[in-house]
Motif scaffolding. Sequence first.
Motif, PDB file in Angstrom:
ATOM      1  N   ASP A 258     -13.064 -11.815   3.146  1.00  0.00           N
ATOM      2  CA  ASP A 258     -12.415 -12.687   2.178  1.00  0.00           C
ATOM      3  C   ASP A 258     -12.143 -11.945   0.874  1.00  0.00           C
ATOM      4  OD1 ASP A 258     -12.837 -14.467   4.155  1.00  0.00           O
ATOM      5  OD2 ASP A 258     -14.067 -15.870   3.021  1.00  0.00           O
ATOM      6  N   GLU A 259     -13.136 -11.174   0.418  1.00  0.00           N
ATOM      7  CA  GLU A 259     -12.972 -10.443  -0.837  1.00  0.00           C
ATOM      8  C   GLU A 259     -11.880  -9.387  -0.717  1.00  0.00           C
ATOM      9  OE1 GLU A 259     -15.758 -10.813   0.811  1.00  0.00           O
ATOM     10  OE2 GLU A 259     -16.918 -12.215  -0.421  1.00  0.00           O
ATOM     11  N   GLY A 260     -11.889  -8.670   0.416  1.00  0.00           N
ATOM     12  CA  GLY A 260     -10.868  -7.643   0.620  1.00  0.00           C
ATOM     13  C   GLY A 260      -9.477  -8.226   0.715  1.00  0.00           C
ATOM     14  N   LEU A 261      -9.353  -9.393   1.361  1.00  0.00           N
ATOM     15  CA  LEU A 261      -8.048 -10.045   1.479  1.00  0.00           C
ATOM     16  C   LEU A 261      -7.513 -10.452   0.117  1.00  0.00           C
ATOM     17  CD1 LEU A 261      -5.775 -11.403   3.096  1.00  0.00           C
ATOM     18  CD2 LEU A 261      -7.276 -13.390   3.357  1.00  0.00           C
ATOM     19  N   ASN A 262      -8.335 -11.111  -0.672  1.00  0.00           N
ATOM     20  CA  ASN A 262      -7.888 -11.548  -1.995  1.00  0.00           C
ATOM     21  C   ASN A 262      -7.592 -10.363  -2.902  1.00  0.00           C
ATOM     22  OD1 ASN A 262      -8.075 -14.647  -2.238  1.00  0.00           O
ATOM     23  ND2 ASN A 262     -10.005 -14.130  -1.261  1.00  0.00           N
ATOM     24  N   ALA A 263      -8.404  -9.317  -2.813  1.00  0.00           N
ATOM     25  CA  ALA A 263      -8.160  -8.138  -3.642  1.00  0.00           C
ATOM     26  C   ALA A 263      -6.839  -7.477  -3.273  1.00  0.00           C
ATOM     27  CB  ALA A 263      -9.314  -7.152  -3.490  1.00  0.00           C
ATOM     28  N   ALA A 264      -6.526  -7.427  -1.970  1.00  0.00           N
ATOM     29  CA  ALA A 264      -5.269  -6.812  -1.537  1.00  0.00           C
ATOM     30  C   ALA A 264      -4.070  -7.617  -2.021  1.00  0.00           C
ATOM     31  CB  ALA A 264      -5.245  -6.674  -0.021  1.00  0.00           C
ATOM     32  N   LEU A 265      -4.150  -8.943  -1.923  1.00  0.00           N
ATOM     33  CA  LEU A 265      -3.037  -9.782  -2.370  1.00  0.00           C
ATOM     34  C   LEU A 265      -2.919  -9.818  -3.891  1.00  0.00           C
ATOM     35  CD1 LEU A 265      -3.411 -12.811   0.072  1.00  0.00           C
ATOM     36  CD2 LEU A 265      -1.877 -10.866   0.270  1.00  0.00           C
ATOM     37  N   ARG A 266      -3.989  -9.400  -4.568  1.00  0.00           N
ATOM     38  CA  ARG A 266      -3.993  -9.388  -6.029  1.00  0.00           C
ATOM     39  C   ARG A 266      -3.618  -8.021  -6.585  1.00  0.00           C
ATOM     40  NH1 ARG A 266      -9.027 -11.044  -6.640  1.00  0.00           N
ATOM     41  NH2 ARG A 266      -8.581 -13.213  -6.127  1.00  0.00           N
ATOM     42  N   ALA A 267      -3.429  -7.025  -5.709  1.00  0.00           N
ATOM     43  CA  ALA A 267      -3.134  -5.668  -6.159  1.00  0.00           C
ATOM     44  C   ALA A 267      -1.854  -5.642  -6.983  1.00  0.00           C
ATOM     45  CB  ALA A 267      -3.011  -4.730  -4.959  1.00  0.00           C
ATOM     46  N   ARG A 268      -1.754  -4.651  -7.852  1.00  0.00           N
ATOM     47  CA  ARG A 268      -0.646  -4.603  -8.809  1.00  0.00           C
ATOM     48  C   ARG A 268       0.700  -4.523  -8.104  1.00  0.00           C
ATOM     49  NH1 ARG A 268      -0.993  -0.056 -13.273  1.00  0.00           N
ATOM     50  NH2 ARG A 268      -2.888  -1.290 -13.682  1.00  0.00           N
ATOM     51  N   ASN A 269       0.821  -3.676  -7.084  1.00  0.00           N
ATOM     52  CA  ASN A 269       2.113  -3.513  -6.424  1.00  0.00           C
ATOM     53  C   ASN A 269       2.373  -4.584  -5.365  1.00  0.00           C
ATOM     54  OD1 ASN A 269       0.082  -2.587  -4.780  1.00  0.00           O
ATOM     55  ND2 ASN A 269       1.314  -0.962  -3.862  1.00  0.00           N
ATOM     56  N   VAL A 270       1.435  -5.522  -5.191  1.00  0.00           N
ATOM     57  CA  VAL A 270       1.634  -6.643  -4.270  1.00  0.00           C
ATOM     58  C   VAL A 270       2.016  -7.891  -5.060  1.00  0.00           C
ATOM     59  CG1 VAL A 270       0.573  -8.116  -2.517  1.00  0.00           C
ATOM     60  CG2 VAL A 270       0.077  -5.672  -2.557  1.00  0.00           C
ATOM     61  N   GLY A 271       1.125  -8.321  -5.941  1.00  0.00           N
ATOM     62  CA  GLY A 271       1.444  -9.410  -6.855  1.00  0.00           C
ATOM     63  C   GLY A 271       1.604 -10.768  -6.223  1.00  0.00           C
ATOM     64  N   ILE A 272       1.034 -10.987  -5.045  1.00  0.00           N
ATOM     65  CA  ILE A 272       1.102 -12.313  -4.436  1.00  0.00           C
ATOM     66  C   ILE A 272       0.191 -13.288  -5.182  1.00  0.00           C
ATOM     67  CG2 ILE A 272       0.675 -13.640  -2.338  1.00  0.00           C
ATOM     68  CD1 ILE A 272       3.129 -11.898  -2.164  1.00  0.00           C
ATOM     69  N   LEU A 273      -0.989 -12.837  -5.567  1.00  0.00           N
ATOM     70  CA  LEU A 273      -1.943 -13.664  -6.297  1.00  0.00           C
ATOM     71  C   LEU A 273      -2.097 -13.157  -7.718  1.00  0.00           C
ATOM     72  CD1 LEU A 273      -4.815 -14.107  -3.662  1.00  0.00           C
ATOM     73  CD2 LEU A 273      -2.901 -15.636  -4.112  1.00  0.00           C
ATOM     74  N   LEU A 300      -1.816 -20.000   1.172  1.00  0.00           N
ATOM     75  CA  LEU A 300      -1.625 -19.507  -0.183  1.00  0.00           C
ATOM     76  C   LEU A 300      -1.835 -20.644  -1.175  1.00  0.00           C
ATOM     77  CD1 LEU A 300       1.600 -17.436   0.511  1.00  0.00           C
ATOM     78  CD2 LEU A 300      -0.652 -16.491   0.017  1.00  0.00           C
ATOM     79  N   PRO A 301      -2.345 -20.338  -2.367  1.00  0.00           N
ATOM     80  CA  PRO A 301      -2.510 -21.414  -3.365  1.00  0.00           C
ATOM     81  C   PRO A 301      -1.166 -22.021  -3.739  1.00  0.00           C
ATOM     82  CG  PRO A 301      -2.877 -19.245  -4.339  1.00  0.00           C
ATOM     83  CD  PRO A 301      -2.796 -19.034  -2.874  1.00  0.00           C
ATOM     84  N   ARG A 302      -1.150 -23.333  -3.837  1.00  0.00           N
ATOM     85  CA  ARG A 302       0.111 -24.012  -4.147  1.00  0.00           C
ATOM     86  C   ARG A 302       0.628 -23.614  -5.524  1.00  0.00           C
ATOM     87  NH1 ARG A 302      -1.047 -30.210  -1.997  1.00  0.00           N
ATOM     88  NH2 ARG A 302      -1.501 -29.649   0.176  1.00  0.00           N
ATOM     89  N   SER A 303      -0.289 -23.338  -6.431  1.00  0.00           N
ATOM     90  CA  SER A 303       0.135 -22.987  -7.781  1.00  0.00           C
ATOM     91  C   SER A 303       0.906 -21.675  -7.824  1.00  0.00           C
ATOM     92  CB  SER A 303      -1.087 -22.895  -8.699  1.00  0.00           C
ATOM     93  OG  SER A 303      -1.994 -21.910  -8.219  1.00  0.00           O
ATOM     94  N   SER A 304       0.697 -20.802  -6.817  1.00  0.00           N
ATOM     95  CA  SER A 304       1.379 -19.504  -6.827  1.00  0.00           C
ATOM     96  C   SER A 304       2.858 -19.631  -6.488  1.00  0.00           C
ATOM     97  CB  SER A 304       0.712 -18.547  -5.832  1.00  0.00           C
ATOM     98  OG  SER A 304       0.925 -18.984  -4.496  1.00  0.00           O
ATOM     99  N   GLY A 305       3.210 -20.670  -5.735  1.00  0.00           N
ATOM    100  CA  GLY A 305       4.600 -20.838  -5.332  1.00  0.00           C
ATOM    101  C   GLY A 305       5.074 -19.805  -4.333  1.00  0.00           C
ATOM    102  N   LYS A 306       4.171 -19.046  -3.731  1.00  0.00           N
ATOM    103  CA  LYS A 306       4.531 -17.998  -2.783  1.00  0.00           C
ATOM    104  C   LYS A 306       4.613 -18.562  -1.368  1.00  0.00           C
ATOM    105  CE  LYS A 306       4.386 -14.785  -5.973  1.00  0.00           C
ATOM    106  NZ  LYS A 306       5.586 -14.057  -6.433  1.00  0.00           N
TER     107      LYS A 306
END
Length: 757
Positions: A258-273, A300-306
Amino acid sequence: MSTTSTEHGEREAEFIDLAAYQDPDTLDRLELLARAARDTARTTPAGIADLSTGTVRLDKEEGPAPLDQLDDEAGVLEVLDERDGWNLRRLVPESLTDMGVWRQRRAEWLNATAFHALRSPVYLWRAANVAALGARVGTRDAWSYLFATEYGQIADKVRRTKAGPEHIADLRADRRKESRGRRREPLTIYSLTGCSTYTGALLALGETWGWVMASPVLLPVFGVLYALGRRELIRRQPDGTFALMDAPDFTGAGVLTDEGLNAALRARNVGILKDGEEVTVRGFIAREPADKASVVRFDLPRSSGKTAKEVAAKREPIAAALAVDAIQLSIRQDGHEGGVYMRVADSHPFGGEPVPSPLETAESWNIWDGAPTFVDETGTITAIELLFFGLLVGAMPRQGKTFTARAAAAAAILDPTCRVIVADGKGGKDWAATALLAEAYVRGVTEPAVRRLTRVLENLVAEMEEAYDALFELPDEVCPEGKLTPEITRDHKIYPVVLIIDELQRYLEDEGKEEEDDKLTYGKRIEKALITLAKVGPAAGLIPILASQKPTGDAVPSALRDAIPQRIAHLCATYQMSDSVLGTGSSASGWNAKDLAPAFKGMGIHADETGLRFMRSLLIKLPGFRAICERGRALRITAGTLAGEAAGQAGRAARVGGILADLIAVFEDRKNPERLATAELLDGLAALDPSTWAPAALGVGEEDQAAYARTGGTALRKALDEALAETDRTLTVRSWTSGGRANGYYLADLRKAAGMA
C-alpha cells in the motif's frame, strides 16, 4: 385514519384499510415492492433475525389459521432469515481465507527477511554504537551516583556567589558523607557483587570453553547497554525517532505494498496523487499463483478527479517509481472510471525461450474455438477470435510478424472446414507448406503472381456475394443474426475462408495494369477487393490475416486497417507506425510498440475491442508448420473438402472437377466473357496443360485447326461428363449456332455446374 368520540368525549383513532380502495394491479405491484424490500433487508446485518421469528401475511382470512394449515391461498409464513449456506467462514476475515493474500504476505516476509539480512552489518554497527553510548552514559551515571557529583555542582554555584569558605567546606563534608552512605547501600553492594560474579563467571567460561563459546553470555550485558544508549538518544532528541532497523524497501522486487503504491502515484513525474491523498485498496493486495506478480484493485480518491485512463497513460513513470521495467506493469480500468487494476510482475514476463504452440501436437482444431496465437503477460496461452475479427500484424522487418500470422493461421489449417488462400509477398519458404492444402497459393510479386492474386481476390468478392445470397435464403431460425454459424457450415456447406497475405504492402504498391488504357493498377484492384472483403466479408466467414512491415497510410490504406478490429504490433520504427497498427492515440495512452525490447523476438502489443495488452507470439518453426499443413491436408481429404490447387486443380470449382476449374480459368484470363468457342477454350487449356490439351497430345497436327477442334471438343465433352458423373450437377447445353455444344460454352453454365452459382 379517522377518529370517533369516546364516552368521555375524547376522540379515538380508527383504522381504515386503504388496501380495500386499491385495484388488484396496484396491490400486486405493492406486494412485489414489499417483498423486494424484505429480501434486501435480509442481506443486511440489521435484517438478520432469530430463526424462530418471522412475518405471517394472511390473505383476507377471517381469523388466524394454524401454521400447519397456511398455504399459498390462506397465507404465507415469511421467515426473515433462513441463513441459507450459513457457515463459520462468514465470520472469518477475508484476509485469512484468501490464498492470494497469504501468498502476498509470504512474499513480503521473504523479501523483508532478505532485505534485513543484507543490511544486518549496518544494524550491528548501529547497535554497537548505541551500546557504546550506553556504556559511557551508564559509567557516567554510576560514577555520579556513587561519588555524589551533584554536590560538586552545588559547590560551584556557591563559589560563584562569593560565599564564605566555611560554606564550601560544609558542602564538601556533606558530599563525602553522602557518597560513603551510597557506597554502603545494599543495592550498591548487591550490584557490585553481581557484576564481579558475572565477570568472574565470564572469565571462567572463556578459559574453559573458549571465548567464542562464551560470547553469547555477553548478550545480556549488550542488551542492558543498548537500552541505556537508546534512553540517552531519546533524552537528547525528545521529538525525534530512532529505529535500529530500516523499513523494508520492496522497490524493484515486484512486491507491491500500500505504501509503495501510494508513493509511486505521488511521485513528482507521475502526479496522480497530491500530498495527503491516498488510494482506497479494494480488499487486499494479492499474489498470483507461482508468485509471479502482485495484483491490486483500487479506487482513486474522488477529490483528485483522476481516471484509470490517466493512470494507464502514466505507466512508464509509475514503473520508474516502482523501479521495474514498464513491461512488468499492467494497468487497466476496473469497473467505474476511477477504478484501477494494476499488476506488477516480479520479472520480465516474456523472458526465457518462446512458448511452443499447442497446435504443433494437435490432431485437429475447430476455428470456432479461436486460434491459440500468443501468451499474455501472465504466461497464459491466449486463443484469439479470428472469425468476424480477422488479424492485422505490423512491425519492422525480422520482428516476428510471420511467426504471429503463422501461429494464428495454424488453427484454420487444422480445421478441415476452412478454405485457405495464401499469398506470400516475400516469396520465401515461410508459407510454402500451405500449398499442400490451399485452394490458391501465390508466391512472390512477379507480374503473373500479382495478376493471379488480383483475380483470386475479385473472385472472392463474387463468392462473398453468393454466400450472402445463400444466407439470405435461410430461415431466421437457422440464421438468426444473418451471419455464418457452425450449424450453417455443417448443414449448408458454406465454409469460412481464411485469406493469408504476408508482406501485404508489396502487392498494394504494384503499378502494373491489365491493359495500358485500364484506369486501375493491380495494386489498386487488390486494395479495392481487400477493403470490400474486410468490411463486408466477416459475417459470411471471410477471415483476413494480413501482415505488413509498412502498415502506415502510404502503404496500407486506413480504410483497410480500420476494417480489421484485431491487431498486433511488434517492434516498430516510429510511434506513428505503432499508432497505425494499434489505433490513433495508443502511444499517448502508454502503449507504444516503438519502445518494445528488441531482445525478445515475438513480443508485441495486442489490441482488440477489449483493450490492449502485451503478448509474445507462440513459436511454430518451419518443420512443425509443415507437419501441421500435412495434417491439415489429410483432414481435408478425409472430409472431402480438399480443393483448388492443393487438389491439383484451380479455383473453387475443384470440388467438382479439375476440367471445370481449368475452363473457368480460361474465361478469367480473357476477362470473363459471356461465352467462348471450343477452339478458343482448347487454346486456353493447351496453355494451362499442354501435356493434355496441345494438338500433339491429342494426336492431330497443329495446322489442322478443324481436326483439332473436333478431336479436342470430343475429349472436352468426355472430361466434363467424367467430372460431373459423381455429382448431382449437370452442364446445361446451350448453343448460339447450329452444331450443339461443339461450338462452345457459356461461363454462367460452367459456374452453375461447378456449384459457384
